[in-house]
Scaffold this active site. Structure first.
Site, PDB file in Angstrom:
ATOM      1  N   HIS A 168      -4.927 -21.654   7.476  1.00  0.00           N
ATOM      2  CA  HIS A 168      -5.796 -22.107   6.388  1.00  0.00           C
ATOM      3  C   HIS A 168      -6.340 -23.524   6.597  1.00  0.00           C
ATOM      4  CE1 HIS A 168      -2.039 -24.143   5.366  1.00  0.00           C
ATOM      5  NE2 HIS A 168      -2.763 -24.970   4.648  1.00  0.00           N
ATOM      6  N   ARG A 176      -8.301 -26.818   7.174  1.00  0.00           N
ATOM      7  CA  ARG A 176      -9.734 -27.134   7.182  1.00  0.00           C
ATOM      8  C   ARG A 176     -10.234 -27.472   8.574  1.00  0.00           C
ATOM      9  NH1 ARG A 176      -8.136 -29.598   2.262  1.00  0.00           N
ATOM     10  NH2 ARG A 176      -9.293 -28.886   0.424  1.00  0.00           N
ATOM     11  N   ASP A 214       0.997 -34.501   0.548  1.00  0.00           N
ATOM     12  CA  ASP A 214      -0.239 -35.019   1.121  1.00  0.00           C
ATOM     13  C   ASP A 214      -1.506 -34.464   0.491  1.00  0.00           C
ATOM     14  OD1 ASP A 214      -0.256 -32.396   1.999  1.00  0.00           O
ATOM     15  OD2 ASP A 214       0.234 -32.885   4.077  1.00  0.00           O
ATOM     16  N   GLU A 218      -5.275 -34.516   4.807  1.00  0.00           N
ATOM     17  CA  GLU A 218      -3.899 -34.794   4.397  1.00  0.00           C
ATOM     18  C   GLU A 218      -3.316 -36.058   5.025  1.00  0.00           C
ATOM     19  OE1 GLU A 218      -4.638 -30.413   3.763  1.00  0.00           O
ATOM     20  OE2 GLU A 218      -5.060 -31.856   5.371  1.00  0.00           O
ATOM     21  N   GLU A 224       8.799 -36.484   0.249  1.00  0.00           N
ATOM     22  CA  GLU A 224       8.299 -36.123   1.580  1.00  0.00           C
ATOM     23  C   GLU A 224       7.378 -37.228   2.110  1.00  0.00           C
ATOM     24  OE1 GLU A 224       7.224 -31.831   3.328  1.00  0.00           O
ATOM     25  OE2 GLU A 224       5.453 -32.875   2.577  1.00  0.00           O
ATOM     26  N   HIS A 279      -4.959 -16.379   3.234  1.00  0.00           N
ATOM     27  CA  HIS A 279      -5.293 -17.480   2.333  1.00  0.00           C
ATOM     28  C   HIS A 279      -6.598 -17.150   1.613  1.00  0.00           C
ATOM     29  CE1 HIS A 279      -6.239 -21.572   0.980  1.00  0.00           C
ATOM     30  NE2 HIS A 279      -4.967 -21.839   1.158  1.00  0.00           N
TER      31      HIS A 279
END
Length: 378
Positions: free
Chosen positions: A217, A219, A101, A137, A123, A249
């Site tokens: 991590h 967003r 993604d 994503e 995936e 991260h």
């Protein structure tokens, strides 16, 4: 489709998770025979990507090295489209393979589509149902779906999500290749313990304590969500019987908040991002994982570790249904309560630890390579 005498497959990836989930596929494609596999990395995650490449023994054929500090999504997308377009023109592949993604996956598929080159999506079919969680994503995956002609869905749930979008042709349920990567890496660690020996000191330091492995991590969690996570971790770490293992991260939106609100608690090990063997060992050491990552939701159950997911939605609902994972959001009090329940209630912990892992048997990459080869008549 018309192909050259020896069909050429271009595998495009740019981040650590993509590399983890694609290196078993690359190996499987090479083992099939009759296919020339060309690898192109965009280096969307430079350092983290290189760690995986080193462990897997992969040297990319093409390295675009497109990462820039503080790069906006639109600038990254534009640079990816131009760079990957030039690579596809130069390589002239018979098929392009993308994974997951990321911006690299989405743009790799788009650049191939512009040239009418078939795309395989590893995936495929993961959906949260909310275009802002995970962001960006969820939309990246939805863009790839109508472009690809081969969709390697890790589970029946993912295949059903594609069917709801009228994507039914070329859908194959294969399992998730991350389980292949995990088994391969555990085997290497067993043969070469030095690969993960960097955690020896921490294992000794935290001996006798309950270890909570934390990764964060996303967003969509930046800002208030990340601050709430930090406060929750501080309260968890205040227990004398607990240690928090926290690979940080590199995004400053994570580090700055943790510096401000978490500080240097004695039993919180805020460490540099772990390479894959060390991360697999860390999963083995912990009592539970507290994460907003997608991959950890798949990896931890394979080692019998409960997963508390600091998100409101997940594109991996199979884990929630199976009982290996629980969605808890980013509310500080909820985080603390859920972690303490698993630490203090043996039955609750055992129920999640022993739940069936729905994400695969370690043979996904072999299935994928065989399907790709069959498409070439090999």
């Amino acid at each position: 489709m018309p192909v050259s005498a020896r069909p050429k497959v271009l595998v495009v990836f740019g981040t650590r998770p993509e590399a983890i989930k694609l290196f078993p596929v690359i190996r499987a494609l090479e083992e099939v025979g009759g296919i020339r596999t060309v690898t192109c990395v965009t280096a969307q995650h430079r350092g983290l990507l290189d760690q995986v490449l080193g462990i897997a023994g992969l040297t990319p054929d093409i390295d675009l090295d497109l990462m820039e500090p503080g790069q906006s999504l639109d600038r990254l997308t534009a640079r990816l489209l131009v760079g990957l377009g030039e690579v596809i023109d130069r390589v002239a592949p018979d098929r392009v393979v993308v994974q997951g993604d990321t911006a690299t996956a989405m743009v790799g598929a788009l650049a191939a589509y512009y040239r009418k080159i078939p795309v395989a999506h590893v995936e495929a079919g993961l959906r949260s149902g909310d275009i802002h969680h995970p962001w960006p994503e969820e939309v990246n995956r939805r863009i790839v779906a109508p472009i690809a002609d081969l969709h390697f869905a890790p589970t029946e749930t993912a295949a059903a999500a594609l069917a709801r979008e009228s994507v039914t042709d070329g859908v194959h349920v294969t399992g998730n290749t991350v389980i292949d990567a995990l088994h391969w890496t555990r085997g290497r660690i067993a043969r070469e313990p030095a690969l993960a020996a960097g955690l020896d000191d921490l294992a000794q330091r935290f001996a006798g304590r309950r270890i909570v492995l934390v990764t964060t991590h996303r967003r969509e969690n930046f800002g208030d969500g990340m601050a709430s996570i930090a406060r929750g971790i501080a309260r968890i770490a205040a227990r004398d019987d607990v240690a928090v293992l926290f690979p940080m991260h590199p995004n400053p939106n994570v580090g700055a908040v943790m510096d401000r609100l978490l500080g240097e608690a004695d039993n919180v090990a805020r460490i540099a991002p772990l390479d894959y063997p060390h991360f697999i060992r860390a999963l083995g050491m912990c009592d539970l994982a507290l994460t907003d990552s997608g991959g950890v939701q798949e990896e931890a159950p394979a080692l019998g570790k409960p997963v508390l997911v600091m998100r409101d939605t997940t594109e991996r609902p199979e884990g929630v249904v199976a009982g290996t994972a629980r969605l808890i959001g980013t509310d500080e009090d909820r985080i603390v309560s859920e972690v303490f329940t698993l630490l203090d209630d043996k039955a609750a912990h055992s129920a999640m630890a022993r739940a069936h892992n729905p994400f695969g048997d370690g043979m996904a990459s072999t299935r994928i390579a065989r399907i790709v080869a069959d498409g070439f008549g090999l």
